[in-house]
Design a protein around this motif. Structure first.
Motif, PDB file in Angstrom:
ATOM      1  N   LEU A  73       0.827  -1.207   0.000  1.00  0.00           N
ATOM      2  CA  LEU A  73       0.000   0.000   0.000  1.00  0.00           C
ATOM      3  C   LEU A  73       0.864   1.261   0.000  1.00  0.00           C
ATOM      4  N   VAL A  74       1.888   1.273   0.838  1.00  0.00           N
ATOM      5  CA  VAL A  74       2.776   2.441   0.902  1.00  0.00           C
ATOM      6  C   VAL A  74       3.462   2.649  -0.444  1.00  0.00           C
ATOM      7  N   ILE A  75       3.977   1.549  -1.016  1.00  0.00           N
ATOM      8  CA  ILE A  75       4.657   1.653  -2.315  1.00  0.00           C
ATOM      9  C   ILE A  75       3.690   2.123  -3.395  1.00  0.00           C
ATOM     10  N   ALA A  76       2.463   1.599  -3.367  1.00  0.00           N
ATOM     11  CA  ALA A  76       1.468   1.977  -4.375  1.00  0.00           C
ATOM     12  C   ALA A  76       1.106   3.454  -4.263  1.00  0.00           C
ATOM     13  N   ILE A  77       0.969   3.965  -3.038  1.00  0.00           N
ATOM     14  CA  ILE A  77       0.665   5.381  -2.840  1.00  0.00           C
ATOM     15  C   ILE A  77       1.783   6.250  -3.411  1.00  0.00           C
ATOM     16  N   ILE A  78       3.033   5.882  -3.113  1.00  0.00           N
ATOM     17  CA  ILE A  78       4.177   6.681  -3.580  1.00  0.00           C
ATOM     18  C   ILE A  78       4.262   6.669  -5.106  1.00  0.00           C
ATOM     19  N   ILE A  79       4.196   5.466  -5.701  1.00  0.00           N
ATOM     20  CA  ILE A  79       4.311   5.368  -7.162  1.00  0.00           C
ATOM     21  C   ILE A  79       3.144   6.085  -7.838  1.00  0.00           C
ATOM     22  N   GLY A  80       1.921   5.858  -7.322  1.00  0.00           N
ATOM     23  CA  GLY A  80       0.757   6.501  -7.921  1.00  0.00           C
ATOM     24  C   GLY A  80       0.835   8.014  -7.842  1.00  0.00           C
ATOM     25  N   ALA A  81       1.254   8.526  -6.680  1.00  0.00           N
ATOM     26  CA  ALA A  81       1.356   9.983  -6.518  1.00  0.00           C
ATOM     27  C   ALA A  81       2.419  10.559  -7.437  1.00  0.00           C
ATOM     28  N   LEU A  82       3.568   9.881  -7.562  1.00  0.00           N
ATOM     29  CA  LEU A  82       4.629  10.368  -8.441  1.00  0.00           C
ATOM     30  C   LEU A  82       4.196  10.353  -9.901  1.00  0.00           C
ATOM     31  N   THR A  91      -0.695  12.710 -17.662  1.00  0.00           N
ATOM     32  CA  THR A  91      -1.449  12.016 -18.711  1.00  0.00           C
ATOM     33  C   THR A  91      -1.505  10.522 -18.445  1.00  0.00           C
ATOM     34  N   ARG A  92      -0.355   9.950 -18.119  1.00  0.00           N
ATOM     35  CA  ARG A  92      -0.331   8.520 -17.793  1.00  0.00           C
ATOM     36  C   ARG A  92      -1.092   8.241 -16.495  1.00  0.00           C
ATOM     37  N   GLY A  93      -0.971   9.163 -15.542  1.00  0.00           N
ATOM     38  CA  GLY A  93      -1.707   8.979 -14.299  1.00  0.00           C
ATOM     39  C   GLY A  93      -3.202   8.969 -14.526  1.00  0.00           C
ATOM     40  N   GLN A  94      -3.676   9.884 -15.355  1.00  0.00           N
ATOM     41  CA  GLN A  94      -5.104   9.925 -15.654  1.00  0.00           C
ATOM     42  C   GLN A  94      -5.544   8.679 -16.421  1.00  0.00           C
ATOM     43  N   TRP A  95      -4.678   8.182 -17.297  1.00  0.00           N
ATOM     44  CA  TRP A  95      -4.971   6.951 -18.044  1.00  0.00           C
ATOM     45  C   TRP A  95      -5.180   5.784 -17.072  1.00  0.00           C
ATOM     46  N   LEU A  96      -4.319   5.696 -16.076  1.00  0.00           N
ATOM     47  CA  LEU A  96      -4.480   4.648 -15.059  1.00  0.00           C
ATOM     48  C   LEU A  96      -5.752   4.872 -14.246  1.00  0.00           C
ATOM     49  N   GLY A  97      -5.987   6.113 -13.860  1.00  0.00           N
ATOM     50  CA  GLY A  97      -7.159   6.412 -13.051  1.00  0.00           C
ATOM     51  C   GLY A  97      -8.465   6.138 -13.759  1.00  0.00           C
ATOM     52  N   LEU A 106      -2.837   2.381  -6.368  1.00  0.00           N
ATOM     53  CA  LEU A 106      -1.957   3.114  -7.278  1.00  0.00           C
ATOM     54  C   LEU A 106      -2.789   3.901  -8.294  1.00  0.00           C
ATOM     55  N   GLN A 107      -3.817   3.266  -8.854  1.00  0.00           N
ATOM     56  CA  GLN A 107      -4.660   3.948  -9.833  1.00  0.00           C
ATOM     57  C   GLN A 107      -5.408   5.132  -9.213  1.00  0.00           C
ATOM     58  N   ILE A 108      -5.887   4.955  -7.982  1.00  0.00           N
ATOM     59  CA  ILE A 108      -6.605   6.041  -7.303  1.00  0.00           C
ATOM     60  C   ILE A 108      -5.703   7.257  -7.135  1.00  0.00           C
ATOM     61  N   PHE A 109      -4.484   7.040  -6.644  1.00  0.00           N
ATOM     62  CA  PHE A 109      -3.584   8.160  -6.397  1.00  0.00           C
ATOM     63  C   PHE A 109      -3.038   8.733  -7.693  1.00  0.00           C
ATOM     64  N   ALA A 110      -2.816   7.905  -8.696  1.00  0.00           N
ATOM     65  CA  ALA A 110      -2.315   8.403  -9.976  1.00  0.00           C
ATOM     66  C   ALA A 110      -3.330   9.306 -10.656  1.00  0.00           C
ATOM     67  N   GLY A 111      -4.599   8.938 -10.572  1.00  0.00           N
ATOM     68  CA  GLY A 111      -5.625   9.708 -11.243  1.00  0.00           C
ATOM     69  C   GLY A 111      -6.157  10.889 -10.450  1.00  0.00           C
ATOM     70  N   ASN A 112      -5.865  10.931  -9.136  1.00  0.00           N
ATOM     71  CA  ASN A 112      -6.482  11.966  -8.291  1.00  0.00           C
ATOM     72  C   ASN A 112      -5.483  12.659  -7.373  1.00  0.00           C
ATOM     73  N   VAL A 113      -4.196  12.596  -7.711  1.00  0.00           N
ATOM     74  CA  VAL A 113      -3.177  13.082  -6.786  1.00  0.00           C
ATOM     75  C   VAL A 113      -3.326  14.582  -6.522  1.00  0.00           C
ATOM     76  N   ALA A 114      -3.775  15.342  -7.515  1.00  0.00           N
ATOM     77  CA  ALA A 114      -3.880  16.795  -7.312  1.00  0.00           C
ATOM     78  C   ALA A 114      -4.879  17.128  -6.211  1.00  0.00           C
ATOM     79  N   ALA A 115      -6.055  16.491  -6.257  1.00  0.00           N
ATOM     80  CA  ALA A 115      -7.075  16.752  -5.234  1.00  0.00           C
ATOM     81  C   ALA A 115      -6.616  16.268  -3.863  1.00  0.00           C
ATOM     82  N   ILE A 116      -5.919  15.129  -3.840  1.00  0.00           N
ATOM     83  CA  ILE A 116      -5.463  14.575  -2.564  1.00  0.00           C
ATOM     84  C   ILE A 116      -4.383  15.452  -1.944  1.00  0.00           C
ATOM     85  N   LEU A 117      -3.410  15.887  -2.756  1.00  0.00           N
ATOM     86  CA  LEU A 117      -2.332  16.716  -2.234  1.00  0.00           C
ATOM     87  C   LEU A 117      -2.835  18.078  -1.770  1.00  0.00           C
TER      88      LEU A 117
END
Length: 337
Positions: A20-29, A36-42, A219-230
């Motif tokens: 979970l920790v690794i997925a959060i870090i990778i997804g956020a990065l 674009t890739r983050g949104q594709w995953l999300g 990972l997909q959640i954080f990749a697609g929504n990192v702006a709102a979360i941060l």
């Protein structure tokens, strides 16, 4: 999310927590530096959700209920604690700490109201608890929390204005009832075709795959929504404090109930673990389909999972210390003076 079958396989709690920790870090990065890739995953969480839901229901065992009919008193105690007292405690804690952040508060309420249907059994076994009786709680906990999900949201979070009971009912039908029927049918069909020993190997594969699927979803959640979360990152310290306070209060609750009801040590352990462990992965799947486009709600559920595994590990140590004290006291009484 892992399941302990009748042969006593243990959940890899530390592995899940690390993933979970690794997925959060990778997804956020990914979401931050490659949006674009983050949104594709999300945008492609549906397949991951269905895979996770299928794995969860595939491992549910319904045949153990009949074997535990003599423990009806404990089952009633656990139901009252998990579905009446604990949700009230959770709502009180969430209201106290997160009332000014309604979406995060909704995520916390959803996390607090849903008892675990799997990995609590591993910690129950490691602590010397009643695993067989705990297995009987799995289908009960899963059915009740899905049925009560829209009810709790209407009672505890009416101010959000996002809950449509009809939509939730349709979502539960198409995303959970139908997949549950398919997964349970496959479960019993494979058991019949393969035999008990080979089918146990299938369950082992499913157990090992599940934490990786959960990690991919996070990972997909954080990749697609990192702006709102941060944008709300400074609030997460209060969120983690809320989870900590909730765990302290529920531990006190389990101790009070165990003493008042005079539960034996194995049932004491089981009650403590089923009250402490929450069903964040399943509730994450339900919430993502019933309340789409709410990354802060999803993030609150994920953050709860991060605190849960260290908490369950600490509970195991406390319960084993209690067992040693009880054993020493019994030996002192039985030994001749």
């Amino acid at each position: 999310m892992l399941t302990l079958t009748s042969r006593g396989r243990l959940p890899a709690g530390k592995l899940t927590s690390s993933l979970l920790v690794i997925a959060i870090i990778i997804g956020a990065l990914l979401g931050h530096f490659a949006p674009t890739r983050g949104q594709w995953l999300g945008d492609r969480v549906d397949a991951t959700l269905l895979t996770m839901i299928g794995l969860l229901f595939f491992s549910v065992r319904l045949d153990v209920l009949a074997r535990q009919a003599s423990h009806l008193r404990f089952v009633i105690i656990a139901i009252v604690a998990n579905f009446i007292i604990v949700p009230l405690i959770g709502y009180g804690v969430a209201s106290l700490f997160m009332s000014s952040h309604p979406l995060l508060m909704v995520g916390l309420v959803i996390y607090f109201m849903s008892p675990c249907t799997d990995w609590f059994l591993g910690f129950t076994r490691l602590s010397g608890g009643n695993v067989a009786l705990g297995m009987a709680l799995i289908p009960i906990n899963m059915a009740l929390q899905l049925l009560l999900y829209p009810v709790y949201l209407q009672w505890f979070t009416p101010h959000t204005g996002t809950v449509d009971p009809q939509l939730i009912g349709t979502t539960l039908l198409h995303w959970f009832l139908l997949p549950a029927i398919a997964a349970l049918t496959l479960h019993h069909l494979l058991r019949f075709m393969l035999g008990e020993q080979r089918f146990e190997q299938c369950l082992t594969v499913a157990d090992r795959a599940t934490p990786w699927v959960i990690a991919l979803l996070v990972l997909q959640i954080f990749a697609g929504n990192v702006a709102a979360i941060l944008a709300h990152r400074y609030v997460f310290a209060w969120l983690l404090l809320s989870v900590f306070v909730f765990f302290v209060l529920t531990f006190v609750l389990s101790e009070v109930i165990s003493r008042v009801c005079r539960l034996d040590y194995p049932e004491h352990v089981l009650l403590t673990m089923t009250i402490a462990a929450r069903n964040a992965p399943l509730m994450l799947a339900v919430t993502m389909t019933a309340l789409p486009g709410q990354p802060l709600i999803y993030a609150a559920l994920v953050m709860g999972m991060l605190v849960e595994f260290p908490h369950l590990t600490l509970l195991r140590r406390l319960l084993l210390a209690l067992m040693r004290r009880q054993t020493s006291a019994s030996s002192a009484i039985d030994s001749p003076s």
